[in-house]
Write an enzyme that holds these catalytic residues in place. Structure first.
Site, PDB file in Angstrom:
ATOM      1  N   THR A 186       0.874  -1.179   0.000  1.00  0.00           N
ATOM      2  CA  THR A 186       0.000   0.000   0.000  1.00  0.00           C
ATOM      3  C   THR A 186       0.908   1.225   0.000  1.00  0.00           C
ATOM      4  O   THR A 186       2.077   1.127   0.375  1.00  0.00           O
ATOM      5  CB  THR A 186      -0.875   0.035   1.265  1.00  0.00           C
ATOM      6  OG1 THR A 186      -0.012   0.126   2.387  1.00  0.00           O
ATOM      7  CG2 THR A 186      -1.732  -1.204   1.382  1.00  0.00           C
ATOM      8  N   GLU A 334      -5.868  -3.759  -0.810  1.00  0.00           N
ATOM      9  CA  GLU A 334      -6.218  -4.865   0.098  1.00  0.00           C
ATOM     10  C   GLU A 334      -7.373  -5.708  -0.437  1.00  0.00           C
ATOM     11  O   GLU A 334      -7.707  -6.740   0.133  1.00  0.00           O
ATOM     12  CB  GLU A 334      -6.624  -4.300   1.469  1.00  0.00           C
ATOM     13  CG  GLU A 334      -5.461  -3.751   2.296  1.00  0.00           C
ATOM     14  CD  GLU A 334      -5.154  -2.284   2.028  1.00  0.00           C
ATOM     15  OE1 GLU A 334      -5.491  -1.778   0.936  1.00  0.00           O
ATOM     16  OE2 GLU A 334      -4.573  -1.640   2.912  1.00  0.00           O
ATOM     17  N   LYS A 443     -15.148  16.928  11.441  1.00  0.00           N
ATOM     18  CA  LYS A 443     -16.104  16.781  12.544  1.00  0.00           C
ATOM     19  C   LYS A 443     -16.455  18.161  13.081  1.00  0.00           C
ATOM     20  O   LYS A 443     -15.681  18.779  13.799  1.00  0.00           O
ATOM     21  CB  LYS A 443     -15.512  15.879  13.622  1.00  0.00           C
ATOM     22  CG  LYS A 443     -15.334  14.477  13.064  1.00  0.00           C
ATOM     23  CD  LYS A 443     -14.897  13.452  14.067  1.00  0.00           C
ATOM     24  CE  LYS A 443     -14.964  12.074  13.411  1.00  0.00           C
ATOM     25  NZ  LYS A 443     -14.071  11.094  13.947  1.00  0.00           N
ATOM     26  N   TRP A 448     -20.708  15.096  10.995  1.00  0.00           N
ATOM     27  CA  TRP A 448     -19.626  14.837  10.045  1.00  0.00           C
ATOM     28  C   TRP A 448     -19.889  15.561   8.722  1.00  0.00           C
ATOM     29  O   TRP A 448     -20.992  15.506   8.184  1.00  0.00           O
ATOM     30  CB  TRP A 448     -19.496  13.332   9.768  1.00  0.00           C
ATOM     31  CG  TRP A 448     -18.953  12.540  10.928  1.00  0.00           C
ATOM     32  CD1 TRP A 448     -18.728  12.999  12.200  1.00  0.00           C
ATOM     33  CD2 TRP A 448     -18.573  11.170  10.927  1.00  0.00           C
ATOM     34  NE1 TRP A 448     -18.223  11.993  12.982  1.00  0.00           N
ATOM     35  CE2 TRP A 448     -18.122  10.845  12.234  1.00  0.00           C
ATOM     36  CE3 TRP A 448     -18.556  10.168   9.954  1.00  0.00           C
ATOM     37  CZ2 TRP A 448     -17.664   9.577  12.578  1.00  0.00           C
ATOM     38  CZ3 TRP A 448     -18.107   8.901  10.303  1.00  0.00           C
ATOM     39  CH2 TRP A 448     -17.663   8.606  11.595  1.00  0.00           C
TER      40      TRP A 448
HETATM   41  P1  ADP Z   1      -3.401   3.273  -1.575  1.00  0.00           P
HETATM   42  O1  ADP Z   1      -2.306   2.295  -1.611  1.00  0.00           O
HETATM   43  O2  ADP Z   1      -3.065   4.675  -1.942  1.00  0.00           O
HETATM   44  O3  ADP Z   1      -4.303   3.192  -0.377  1.00  0.00           O
HETATM   45  P2  ADP Z   1      -5.485   2.030  -2.970  1.00  0.00           P
HETATM   46  O4  ADP Z   1      -5.832   1.990  -4.401  1.00  0.00           O
HETATM   47  O5  ADP Z   1      -5.396   0.780  -2.242  1.00  0.00           O
HETATM   48  O6  ADP Z   1      -4.186   2.834  -2.850  1.00  0.00           O
HETATM   49  O7  ADP Z   1      -6.470   3.028  -2.236  1.00  0.00           O
HETATM   50  C1  ADP Z   1      -7.692   2.601  -1.783  1.00  0.00           C
HETATM   51  C2  ADP Z   1      -8.480   3.780  -1.336  1.00  0.00           C
HETATM   52  O8  ADP Z   1      -8.698   4.685  -2.426  1.00  0.00           O
HETATM   53  C3  ADP Z   1      -9.855   3.437  -0.857  1.00  0.00           C
HETATM   54  O9  ADP Z   1      -9.852   2.970   0.446  1.00  0.00           O
HETATM   55  C4  ADP Z   1     -10.583   4.758  -1.025  1.00  0.00           C
HETATM   56  O10 ADP Z   1     -10.314   5.634   0.038  1.00  0.00           O
HETATM   57  C5  ADP Z   1      -9.962   5.324  -2.257  1.00  0.00           C
HETATM   58  N1  ADP Z   1     -10.804   5.057  -3.418  1.00  0.00           N
HETATM   59  C6  ADP Z   1     -10.707   4.068  -4.312  1.00  0.00           C
HETATM   60  N2  ADP Z   1     -11.669   4.163  -5.242  1.00  0.00           N
HETATM   61  C7  ADP Z   1     -12.416   5.245  -4.919  1.00  0.00           C
HETATM   62  C8  ADP Z   1     -13.573   5.872  -5.485  1.00  0.00           C
HETATM   63  N3  ADP Z   1     -14.147   5.429  -6.585  1.00  0.00           N
HETATM   64  N4  ADP Z   1     -14.063   6.962  -4.860  1.00  0.00           N
HETATM   65  C9  ADP Z   1     -13.483   7.448  -3.744  1.00  0.00           C
HETATM   66  N5  ADP Z   1     -12.406   6.910  -3.177  1.00  0.00           N
HETATM   67  C10 ADP Z   1     -11.872   5.821  -3.742  1.00  0.00           C
END
Ligand code: ADP
Length: 547
Positions: A186, A334, A443, A448
């Site tokens: 990640t 993940e 917040k 929220w």
């Molecule tokens: P990183 O390694 O940067 O976390 P990921 O691709 O695993 O990369 O990131 C996942 C996160 O990206 C998600 O938990 C969410 O917060 C965000 N994300 C993914 N797709 C979307 C979407 N369509 N809209 C909003 N947020 C998104």
């Protein structure tokens, strides 16, 4: 009583074997690091993956060894997807956009034994090589003609020479489908990156889902452009799913600028393209600057947008200017990464464009295999009423169970759900909408406020290039939203105009208490807004409203 069906393990080698048998002539097109556009077929990838498998075996690579790649999307990287995992080793795709110290950290943490890299990363690898403690060999993914005359890397191996010395005959071994197949870290916006270790089984099940109509609807008739990098959650699984259904794949290499992407889309007849919102902004910029008419030039039918939220204005532009339907999707490293896809239901058939875009702004419905729910801070499950928002929890066969080497310890709750770190609503039809990251939500007075909703509303303004909203301390409300805006080049825009523009788009108490302008915003290695950095930057900021 056990069923009496064959228990063939679900292995990644099945994918390329199938493609070679049933879709041998389907094309793989790559923009190479050396320059030219390269064309080959699944039959070629199959043969060369076997040569690579023989080469790795000759180098002494054993089951479970981690083989790292630092490479853009292209056919040689694709060969590694099959050649490395196929023999039972683990492909560790490293994101080259990480800071060099992070790359060093993860290569050592993963204990990679070989590193394969693209020509463009030669200076990076030369400076990193002495720090990579477990590496036994380094391979430059090019031919003899492009090997550097004298590199600082001792015994640098040429990829094409490595393959040329081997036969294209190889019998893929059979082993337990739960064997690790690939490793992806990640991006680590807080703390060190953590490794997600996929298995053959999780990868195959995820690929099957991607090929279903209500998944991503991939098929033989599709020409798919993978703008999402192969080091970012395995290009959202598209290499594997492509081989499963024989889709033509188009890979842009390092050239992700609007002009290069547009030209490749046009030349190769791309029908489906996948990428994060940032790349589409670059594509729109190219179309605008050159007064192009995408509908006349391209045959694009669908665009898959994920990684961060697809603004409504972006889906609208693809629809009107490109004639392409935006499939909004959500997931994470993940989750292999697919969690939800925003496809339409029969009841939406008669919706006009505006009503439809409201649906497409949501991240979509859980695909088969993903159990999804929202919970409050105490873990109480909240209703799917489209209003309540809470922590988004998921479980399923292609979702992480624990991180590589147990970093982060136990990450599932008592019922096996993984906390995504996202905050979302789920409506009665099952459409999930991300309202924020749990650490980014603002917040205010016990309620929220969604920073993402505010950002999406702001980027719909024609003069706004990008916007970020963070919570800043407020003596009365605890936190209030501060909006940071990057204007498009040569555009005039002030705070009053932005606030007026937002008036009919958001509820009154969500209105940012201030708007400031910046030349650029900080991003993570995967192109997301780096809010930790913004919060740090504005930690001493005081609202004019806070007296
Ligand atoms: P990183 O390694 O940067 O976390 P990921 O691709 O695993 O990369 O990131 C996942 C996160 O990206 C998600 O938990 C969410 O917060 C965000 N994300 C993914 N797709 C979307 C979407 N369509 N809209 C909003 N947020 C998104």
């Amino acid at each position: 009583m056990l069923g009496r069906m064959q228990n063939r393990p679900l292995l990644i080698s099945m994918l390329i074997e199938h493609a070679a048998q049933c879709h041998p002539a389907a094309e793989i097109v790559s923009r190479t690091s050396e320059g030219p556009i390269h064309h080959c077929t699944y039959a070629d990838i199959s043969r060369r993956s076997k040569q690579l498998a023989n080469a790795l075996t000759a180098l002494g690579v054993a089951n479970g060894d981690r083989i790292a790649s630092l490479a853009w999307n292209g056919y040689r990287h694709m060969e590694m997807y099959f050649g490395v995992s196929g023999i039972g080793a683990v492909l560790h795709t490293i994101n080259p956009r990480l800071f060099p110290e992070q790359i060093e950290y993860i290569a050592n943490h993963a204990e990679d034994s070989f590193l394969f890299f693209d020509l463009g990363f030669l200076p990076l690898v030369e400076s990193l090589a002495p720090q990579l403690k477990t590496i036994k060999g380094i391979v430059l993914m090019t031919d003899q003609a492009h090997m550097p005359a004298n590199s600082k890397i001792p015994n640098l191996i040429c990829y094409e020479d490595l393959l040329a010395a081997q036969s294209g005959e190889y019998e893929w071994p059979q082993f337990d489908e739960n064997t690790a197949s690939s490793l992806c870290y990640t991006s680590g916006t807080t703390g060190n990156p953590k490794g997600v270790l996929y298995s053959h089984r999780s990868t195959l099940l995820h690929s099957m889902l991607a090929c279903t109509t209500d998944g991503l609807g991939l098929g033989t008739n599709e020409t798919v452009m993978l703008i999402v990098p192969m080091f970012h959650a395995n290009a959202w699984g598209m290499i594997y799913a492509g081989a499963m259904c024989g889709a033509k794949l188009v890979m842009p290499g390092a050239a992700l600028d609007g002009a290069s992407v547009y030209a490749l889309m046009k030349d190769e007849g791309v029908t489906l393209a996948l990428g994060v919102p940032t790349v589409w902004l670059m594509l729109f910029g190219h179309v605008d600057t050159n007064n192009l008419v995408p509908k006349n030039d391209l045959v694009l039918r669908r665009v898959l947008i994920g990684g961060s939220s697809a603004p409504r204005a972006m889906s609208e532009r693809f629809e009107t200017d490109f004639g392409a339907f935006v499939m909004h999707a959500w997931g994470m490293t993940e989750m292999s990464p697919l969690g939800t896809v925003c496809n339409l239901l029969p009841k939406h058939r008669d919706y006009n464009l505006s009503q439809r875009l409201d649906i497409q702004a949501k991240q979509g419905r859980a695909v088969f295999g993903v159990d999804m729910r929202i919970c409050d801070d105490e873990g109480v499950v909240l209703p799917n009423d489209g209003k309540a928002f809470g922590h988004l929890m998921v479980r399923g066969p292609w979702i992480v169970d624990s991180y590589y080497r147990d970093d982060g310890g136990q990450v599932l709750d008592a019922e096996g759900y993984f906390d995504t770190g996202d905050v979302a609503t789920i409506d009665p039809d099952g459409y999930m909408q991300i309202t924020d990251r749990s650490k980014d939500v603002i917040k205010s007075g016990g309620e929220w406020i969604s920073s993402i909703d505010l950002e999406n509303a702001a980027v719909a303004h024609p003069s706004v290039q990008e916007a970020a909203v963070i919570g800043v301390a407020h003596s009365k409300w605890q936190e209030r939203p501060l909006m940071i805006v990057v204007k498009k080049a040569n555009q005039e825009l002030d705070k009053t105009e932005i606030l007026q523009f937002l008036e009919d788009k958001i509820v009154k108490w969500w209105m940012p208490d201030d708007v400031v302008f910046a030349d650029a915003l900080p991003h993570t290695a995967t192109g997301k807004l780096l809010k930790t950095k913004l919060r740090e930057q504005f930690k001493d900021y005081k609202f004019p409203t806070d007296v």
